[in-house]
Motif scaffolding. Sequence first.
Motif, mmCIF file in Angstrom:
data_model
loop_
_atom_site.group_PDB
_atom_site.id
_atom_site.type_symbol
_atom_site.label_atom_id
_atom_site.label_comp_id
_atom_site.label_asym_id
_atom_site.label_seq_id
_atom_site.Cartn_x
_atom_site.Cartn_y
_atom_site.Cartn_z
ATOM 1 N N GLY A 139 54.223 27.807 -13.088
ATOM 2 C CA GLY A 139 53.658 26.494 -12.837
ATOM 3 C C GLY A 139 52.148 26.448 -12.938
ATOM 4 N N ASP A 140 51.475 27.574 -12.666
ATOM 5 C CA ASP A 140 50.011 27.600 -12.734
ATOM 6 C C ASP A 140 49.494 27.971 -14.120
ATOM 7 O OD1 ASP A 140 50.733 30.236 -12.845
ATOM 8 O OD2 ASP A 140 49.565 30.882 -11.099
ATOM 9 N N GLY A 141 50.401 28.074 -15.090
ATOM 10 C CA GLY A 141 49.993 28.389 -16.450
ATOM 11 C C GLY A 141 50.033 29.866 -16.805
ATOM 12 N N SER A 142 50.265 30.735 -15.824
ATOM 13 C CA SER A 142 50.379 32.169 -16.110
ATOM 14 C C SER A 142 51.769 32.484 -16.658
ATOM 15 C CB SER A 142 50.127 32.973 -14.824
ATOM 16 O OG SER A 142 51.155 32.714 -13.877
ATOM 17 N N TYR A 143 51.961 33.724 -17.085
ATOM 18 C CA TYR A 143 53.255 34.169 -17.600
ATOM 19 C C TYR A 143 53.720 35.373 -16.788
ATOM 20 C CZ TYR A 143 52.153 31.230 -21.617
ATOM 21 O OH TYR A 143 51.842 30.161 -22.422
ATOM 22 N N GLY A 196 42.538 29.191 -24.561
ATOM 23 C CA GLY A 196 42.144 28.603 -23.292
ATOM 24 C C GLY A 196 42.221 29.539 -22.112
ATOM 25 N N GLY A 197 42.386 30.841 -22.373
ATOM 26 C CA GLY A 197 42.550 31.796 -21.283
ATOM 27 C C GLY A 197 43.999 32.166 -21.106
ATOM 28 N N LEU A 198 44.232 33.363 -20.593
ATOM 29 C CA LEU A 198 45.601 33.870 -20.473
ATOM 30 C C LEU A 198 45.712 34.779 -19.262
ATOM 31 C CD1 LEU A 198 48.478 34.382 -21.683
ATOM 32 C CD2 LEU A 198 47.448 36.257 -22.977
ATOM 33 N N THR A 199 46.797 34.595 -18.490
ATOM 34 C CA THR A 199 47.121 35.505 -17.400
ATOM 35 C C THR A 199 48.552 35.975 -17.567
ATOM 36 O OG1 THR A 199 45.593 34.442 -15.841
ATOM 37 C CG2 THR A 199 47.372 35.757 -14.904
ATOM 38 N N VAL A 200 48.733 37.285 -17.674
ATOM 39 C CA VAL A 200 50.064 37.885 -17.778
ATOM 40 C C VAL A 200 50.289 38.720 -16.525
ATOM 41 C CG1 VAL A 200 51.574 39.416 -19.071
ATOM 42 C CG2 VAL A 200 49.979 37.915 -20.290
ATOM 43 N N THR A 238 37.791 35.575 -23.963
ATOM 44 C CA THR A 238 36.436 35.149 -24.286
ATOM 45 C C THR A 238 35.582 35.245 -23.029
ATOM 46 O OG1 THR A 238 36.852 32.813 -23.764
ATOM 47 C CG2 THR A 238 37.331 33.547 -26.022
ATOM 48 N N ARG A 239 34.287 35.129 -23.189
ATOM 49 C CA ARG A 239 33.407 35.195 -22.025
ATOM 50 C C ARG A 239 33.748 34.090 -21.028
ATOM 51 N NH1 ARG A 239 28.552 37.653 -21.487
ATOM 52 N NH2 ARG A 239 28.409 37.982 -23.748
ATOM 53 N N GLN A 240 34.042 32.899 -21.521
ATOM 54 C CA GLN A 240 34.355 31.769 -20.642
ATOM 55 C C GLN A 240 35.792 31.809 -20.122
ATOM 56 O OE1 GLN A 240 33.050 31.474 -23.739
ATOM 57 N NE2 GLN A 240 30.905 31.090 -23.134
ATOM 58 N N ALA A 241 36.690 32.413 -20.891
ATOM 59 C CA ALA A 241 38.109 32.431 -20.517
ATOM 60 C C ALA A 241 38.703 33.807 -20.802
ATOM 61 C CB ALA A 241 38.870 31.346 -21.285
ATOM 62 N N PRO A 242 38.479 34.767 -19.901
ATOM 63 C CA PRO A 242 39.001 36.118 -20.132
ATOM 64 C C PRO A 242 40.529 36.166 -19.993
ATOM 65 C CG PRO A 242 38.008 35.956 -17.958
ATOM 66 C CD PRO A 242 37.704 34.666 -18.658
ATOM 67 N N THR A 243 41.114 37.184 -20.591
ATOM 68 C CA THR A 243 42.548 37.447 -20.435
ATOM 69 C C THR A 243 42.740 38.379 -19.246
ATOM 70 O OG1 THR A 243 43.122 37.110 -22.754
ATOM 71 C CG2 THR A 243 44.532 38.582 -21.494
ATOM 72 N N THR A 244 43.694 38.040 -18.389
ATOM 73 C CA THR A 244 43.960 38.829 -17.193
ATOM 74 C C THR A 244 45.346 39.453 -17.276
ATOM 75 O OG1 THR A 244 42.542 37.447 -15.795
ATOM 76 C CG2 THR A 244 44.239 38.749 -14.684
ATOM 77 N N MET A 266 40.538 46.112 -26.456
ATOM 78 C CA MET A 266 40.467 45.168 -25.343
ATOM 79 C C MET A 266 39.034 44.688 -25.182
ATOM 80 S SD MET A 266 41.721 45.658 -21.377
ATOM 81 C CE MET A 266 40.336 46.619 -20.743
ATOM 82 N N SER A 267 38.866 43.383 -25.104
ATOM 83 C CA SER A 267 37.550 42.819 -24.834
ATOM 84 C C SER A 267 37.702 41.534 -24.042
ATOM 85 C CB SER A 267 36.784 42.562 -26.145
ATOM 86 O OG SER A 267 37.450 41.615 -26.939
ATOM 87 N N TYR A 268 36.724 41.280 -23.183
ATOM 88 C CA TYR A 268 36.733 40.105 -22.297
ATOM 89 C C TYR A 268 38.084 39.997 -21.582
ATOM 90 C CZ TYR A 268 32.384 38.759 -24.538
ATOM 91 O OH TYR A 268 31.082 38.750 -25.002
ATOM 92 N N ALA A 269 38.412 41.066 -20.863
ATOM 93 C CA ALA A 269 39.697 41.109 -20.151
ATOM 94 C C ALA A 269 39.477 41.590 -18.718
ATOM 95 C CB ALA A 269 40.675 42.023 -20.876
ATOM 96 N N ASN A 270 40.356 41.147 -17.837
ATOM 97 C CA ASN A 270 40.421 41.643 -16.462
ATOM 98 C C ASN A 270 41.759 42.345 -16.281
ATOM 99 O OD1 ASN A 270 37.952 40.434 -15.725
ATOM 100 N ND2 ASN A 270 38.968 38.487 -15.303
ATOM 101 N N VAL A 271 41.716 43.623 -15.962
ATOM 102 C CA VAL A 271 42.924 44.406 -15.710
ATOM 103 C C VAL A 271 42.915 44.789 -14.241
ATOM 104 C CG1 VAL A 271 44.179 46.514 -16.268
ATOM 105 C CG2 VAL A 271 43.003 45.250 -18.076
ATOM 106 N N GLN A 272 43.974 44.408 -13.521
ATOM 107 C CA GLN A 272 43.922 44.497 -12.066
ATOM 108 C C GLN A 272 45.186 45.116 -11.471
ATOM 109 O OE1 GLN A 272 43.479 40.389 -10.999
ATOM 110 N NE2 GLN A 272 41.389 40.219 -11.786
ATOM 111 N N HIS A 273 44.989 46.026 -10.529
ATOM 112 C CA HIS A 273 46.052 46.534 -9.652
ATOM 113 C C HIS A 273 47.268 47.012 -10.431
ATOM 114 C CE1 HIS A 273 43.636 45.027 -6.386
ATOM 115 N NE2 HIS A 273 43.667 43.810 -6.883
#
Length: 396
Positions: free
Chosen positions: A80-84, A104-108, A132-138, A169-176
């Motif tokens: 619902g929040d646009g993530s996958y 537009g940005g991506l969260t997986v 992108t700098r404005q919309a990183p992939t997470t 990988m560029s302009y990405a956030n990799v977490q936990h």
Amino acid sequence: PPVSVEDAEIQAALVAEEDRRLIQVRSVTAVAPLTGGTNWSRPYRLDTGGGYTLVLTQQSADYTIADLLKLAPQTFVRQGDGSYLLTENIYLNSGAKLRLANPGGLTVRLASSGNGFVSIVSFGGAITILGTRQAPTTITSWDARTGKADTDVADGRAYVRAIGGQFAMSYANVQHLGFWSGRTGGLSLTGTDRPNTGDVDGPAHLTKEQRQAAQEARQNRGTTDGQAPGNGDVLAQPSGPLVTPDSRFTVPGLSYVSGKVSQSRITGNAFGLFVSSANGITISDTTVEGSLHDGVVMHRFASSAVIERVVARGNHGDGIVLSRATQQVRVTGSTSQDNAGNGFTLSGQPLADGPSASGESIASYGANSVSTSVARDNGHYGIEILGGLDVGVQDN
């Protein structure tokens, strides 16, 4: 952080189980195309006991988010929040290419809880994570029960790994992500020193000429019953290209991973970024923080790498590690601070001091350097040098 004996045994067993699963998947994917038909040239799914694995096969174009929605409508679902949310493993076969990007940005979110975890693993393929700098992939682990990232590694945790092939990988956030070992440590770029022929590979892929020779051999065996003349295990076949090469004299090959990581942030992994059997890796303008163990780890047989403008901070082990059997790794303009161990560790010690079970060389390694960098407020040494040849430490 301290780990109980019970938790250690569980995590070690889970790593071994992941190793077995990947060997089984690799074996099946090698044999499947040889069974005929088109079903195995397109993506397909394997039931791997504890869950499913979606196999992406080689094709000319990259697999994208749109492709995953079609291939796995029940296990790759838009939230619902646009993530996958991904609830099955993904395995890239040799030559397959996966591109995780969205304008537009991506969260997986990779499913990860006490019930199990998923992974994205490439074996000789190519993974691209691009924002992108404005919309990183997470890319993050995700426990649907708590609605948060999975921070408990005692029962395993989702991870991303490239075995051979390419990774970018560029302009990405990799977490936990990740648990227990380097190869399951979160974001792992590893080659392999396993032979590229043998039982785990299944029958070899045949070239066009070899397939034609095999067909001619079947048609021209010269017997009325269609069987080649022979006695016991000795069978006749025509001259020309060998349909099955003589495995006794096939030289095992090394598969090295290559890749580039830039403009990214890696937070809360078990090992922040783990690299081994890699050639020409470039890591730049990236922050690695809050790892449960070391931040950036260049492990065995990583060579000709560049680490520049990297910040390693708040990790529970060392900030940046160049371990034994790494060589020609250059660290410049980087900062390692507030880590529990060393800021920088450079080890050029040999892998063995004499005859050993693995037969490693007793030679030292070297040509590694740290320059124009900062080590600040770490729990142990700022820079620790453990042996090695031609080690450079300048202007720090």
